[in-house]
Design a protein around this motif. Structure first.
Motif, PDB file in Angstrom:
ATOM      1  N   PHE A 122       0.840  -1.206   0.000  1.00 47.56           N
ATOM      2  CA  PHE A 122       0.000   0.000   0.000  1.00 47.56           C
ATOM      3  C   PHE A 122       0.870   1.248   0.000  1.00 47.56           C
ATOM      4  O   PHE A 122       1.210   1.779   1.050  1.00 47.56           O
ATOM      5  CB  PHE A 122      -0.914  -0.003   1.224  1.00 47.56           C
ATOM      6  CG  PHE A 122      -2.373  -0.050   0.895  1.00 47.56           C
ATOM      7  CD1 PHE A 122      -2.848   0.372  -0.340  1.00 47.56           C
ATOM      8  CD2 PHE A 122      -3.289  -0.513   1.827  1.00 47.56           C
ATOM      9  CE1 PHE A 122      -4.199   0.327  -0.638  1.00 47.56           C
ATOM     10  CE2 PHE A 122      -4.636  -0.565   1.540  1.00 47.56           C
ATOM     11  CZ  PHE A 122      -5.082  -0.142   0.302  1.00 47.56           C
ATOM     12  N   ARG A 123       1.281   1.713  -1.165  1.00 45.82           N
ATOM     13  CA  ARG A 123       2.133   2.901  -1.256  1.00 45.82           C
ATOM     14  C   ARG A 123       1.450   3.979  -2.086  1.00 45.82           C
ATOM     15  O   ARG A 123       0.812   3.663  -3.109  1.00 45.82           O
ATOM     16  CB  ARG A 123       3.470   2.553  -1.937  1.00 45.82           C
ATOM     17  CG  ARG A 123       4.310   1.557  -1.183  1.00 45.82           C
ATOM     18  CD  ARG A 123       5.039   2.218  -0.012  1.00 45.82           C
ATOM     19  NE  ARG A 123       5.923   1.257   0.601  1.00 45.82           N
ATOM     20  CZ  ARG A 123       5.586   0.445   1.602  1.00 45.82           C
ATOM     21  NH1 ARG A 123       4.367   0.486   2.095  1.00 45.82           N
ATOM     22  NH2 ARG A 123       6.466  -0.407   2.106  1.00 45.82           N
ATOM     23  N   ALA A 124       1.618   5.232  -1.684  1.00 44.58           N
ATOM     24  CA  ALA A 124       1.017   6.344  -2.418  1.00 44.58           C
ATOM     25  C   ALA A 124       1.881   6.675  -3.636  1.00 44.58           C
ATOM     26  O   ALA A 124       2.480   7.757  -3.727  1.00 44.58           O
ATOM     27  CB  ALA A 124       0.868   7.548  -1.493  1.00 44.58           C
ATOM     28  N   ARG A 125       1.955   5.749  -4.584  1.00 42.59           N
ATOM     29  CA  ARG A 125       2.839   5.910  -5.737  1.00 42.59           C
ATOM     30  C   ARG A 125       2.230   6.821  -6.808  1.00 42.59           C
ATOM     31  O   ARG A 125       2.933   7.385  -7.615  1.00 42.59           O
ATOM     32  CB  ARG A 125       3.136   4.542  -6.379  1.00 42.59           C
ATOM     33  CG  ARG A 125       4.039   3.688  -5.536  1.00 42.59           C
ATOM     34  CD  ARG A 125       4.634   2.527  -6.324  1.00 42.59           C
ATOM     35  NE  ARG A 125       5.648   1.872  -5.526  1.00 42.59           N
ATOM     36  CZ  ARG A 125       5.413   0.864  -4.690  1.00 42.59           C
ATOM     37  NH1 ARG A 125       4.194   0.407  -4.566  1.00 42.59           N
ATOM     38  NH2 ARG A 125       6.397   0.319  -4.000  1.00 42.59           N
TER      39      ARG A 125
END
Lengths: 212, 342
Positions: free
Chosen positions: A129-132
């Motif tokens: 879960f990364r804010a890429r």
């Protein structure tokens, strides 16, 4: 012949059900359909025998051929014989051996398997879960709000915030979630109608096996 | 650099240990937390409660309260139908809501049918019935199989649709026998009441970890107008929102949270022999508050399983959020460092 007979059965029975749905006449609703249901009742025990035969034959062959982990097949067959025998002899009501087996074997085993999900979900969320991108960030924020809104502790934490987390969480479920779900459902519904028609008209035959 | 790497790449075994502790500790050391009830759960509760003789019976002595005698004397003309469609793996989420609904029915004298087409769900029905009836019988009230409830038990999946549709005309003709082999028409709950089909048995409550409840909405609701309520695992709840909004689904208990909400409503209203009131929900009396204290022994543990579980779920959710935030901090620090090096 091997394909035409099953095809004919599917088409005829399919149209019977269509007729039952769309023809409100008594002869279809009561007389014909009730008689037709008796066939359904008769067929279901055969399905049980087929299932037992399939299970026994598969595990018997696994044991005979000594395939990897064949020992577990003994456990499966023992479970089948013991549970079925106890069920036939003592019944399945509360206080019977079957209920004891269920409470002390099935319940803990199944619940343990399912609860492993919590651990895998936690690591998956942490690792991936990364804010890429903007889309990933929206998903991330929505997920956090929903997770907080689902639990009392989240509500307690957000109590001092200017906005109620439960209201936002509920809005996400009621508006964006509902809109997307409805869109998916409409698509699936239309697809199902198209596929059903193709099966009824004999165009779609892949369920018979061996492609077209 | 190591710190940033550690933030992002913590060994999964550490995550497992943290999650295990976060789940186990609140179960060992329970604490009270506020459970807010949501509209779908309240709607389901109110609909079931509206079938109770404590709401429907005549106040014969005119004292403004329906007494137990008046409720017993009332010829029952409403029932609910519970369809169990799950195995033991989803029991931690679904079992507490099934117990809560059954407990509500028994305390408020709402007759219910239990049914399944999954052979592995048949023992779950027996388990739920014994959990609820054993406790209530300790109070001296006798719960009779066939009179207070009918356990239809397991029926083969091939009969699902015929039964579902057949009950629109007559339950006894559609299912024929209960799990013990007794004919439905000989059982007091059918024989001595006006309950015959969906007109009287006007709520189907289906518990599952799938969208099986749709069958009831598609066939039973559209054809016979029966109300359908669902109890679902949390992951499946989002799928039912379109049906909730359209009114095809009258109520929903979703996941452990939905079960905890239902437990709360039962303890606040049914256990105090009260009908649901939004005002009292916001301003509970002392008797209601006593039942909501999950750290005390007022309510047996088996009837507050969902609320106890919600504590563990609360801590686990917060921990997962912390992990996600930590992972993202590490990700942004690393990105910043990489940009600097360019």
């Amino acid at each position: 012949m091997k394909k035409n007979i099953p095809l004919a059965i599917v088409i005829i029975l399919g149209f019977i059900f269509v007729g039952w749905t769309f023809i409100p006449a008594k002869w279809m609703q009561d007389d014909f359909y009730t008689a037709f249901l008796e066939f359904t009742k008769t067929m279901s025990p055969f399905a049980v025998f087929l299932g037992i035969y399939s299970l026994v034959s598969m595990h018997y062959n696994r044991i005979r051929r000594k395939v990897p982990k064949w020992g577990y097949s003994y456990v499966t067959l023992t479970g089948l014989v013991v549970t079925a025998t106890l069920g036939f002899v003592y019944g399945t009501q509360a206080g019977t051996p079957v209920q004891w087996i269920f409470r002390n074997f099935m319940m803990p085993i199944s619940a343990t398997m399912f609860s492993l999900l919590a651990f895998y979900m936690a690591t998956a969320a942490y690792k991936s879960f990364r804010a890429r991108s903007i889309e990933a960030t929206v998903l991330l924020v929505a997920a956090i709000i929903i997770m907080l809104g689902q639990v009392p502790l989240g509500m307690a934490i957000s109590r001092s915030w200017p906005i109620n987390i439960l209201d936002i969480s509920q809005w996400i479920m009621d508006v964006p979630n509902l809109a997307s779900k409805r869109g998916i459902l409409l698509g699936v519904g239309l697809g199902s109608v198209a596929t059903s028609l193709k099966i009824l008209l004999g165009i779609e035959r892949t369920y018979l096996g061996g492609g077209d | 650099m190591n710190f940033i790497k550690n933030l992002q790449g913590l060994d999964r075994r550490y995550v497992f240990v943290f999650i295990a502790v976060a789940i186990i500790m609140p179960l060992i050391f329970p604490f009270n937390s506020l459970t807010y009830t949501t509209t779908p759960v309240e709607n389901l509760y109110q609909l079931i409660d509206s079938y109770s003789p404590y709401v429907r019976a005549d106040d014969l002595n005119g004292d403004g309260i329906i007494s137990e005698e008046e409720a017993i004397a009332f010829k029952q003309d409403r029932a609910i139908f519970m369809d169990f469609f799950h195995d033991a793996s989803t029991m931690p989420e679904l079992f507490p809501m099934e117990v809560a609904v059954m407990r509500h029915c028994i305390y408020r004298r709402v007759p219910f049918f239990t049914f399944t087409i999954m052979e592995v769900a048949a023992p779950i029905i027996e388990e739920a019935i014994s959990v609820v009836t054993d406790e209530i019988q300790k109070t001296g009230r006798v719960i009779e199989r066939g009179k207070d409830y009918i356990n239809i038990g397991y029926k083969p999946p091939a009969l699902y649709l015929p039964i579902l549709l057949g009950m629109g005309d007559d339950i006894a003709a559609a299912v024929e026998t209960d799990t013990d082999g007794n004919r439905i028409e000989n059982l007091p709950m059918y024989r001595d009441t006006a309950i015959r089909n969906y007109t009287q048995m006007n709520l189907v409550y289906e518990t599952s970890g799938s969208d099986q409840g749709l069958s009831w909405m598609i066939y039973a609701r559209s054809r016979f107008g029966v109300n359908v309520g669902v109890g679902l695992t949390a992951v499946m709840a989002a799928d039912q929102y379109p049906y909730l909004q359209s009114g095809q689904c009258v109520g929903m208990t979703a996941g452990l949270k939905g079960a905890a909400e239902y437990e709360n409503l039962v303890d606040m209203f049914a256990m105090n022999n009260l009908t649901f009131s939004k005002g009292q929900l916001d301003n509970p009396t002392e008797a209601m508050m006593a039942n909501l204290d999950i750290t005390s022994d007022t309510v047996p543990t088996k009837f507050k399983m969902a609320r106890l579980g919600m504590n563990a779920q609360s801590v686990a959710h917060i921990l997962i959020i912390v992990f996600i935030i930590l992972g993202n901090i590490g990700y942004f620090l690393e990105k910043k460092k990489q940009n600097k090096n360019l």
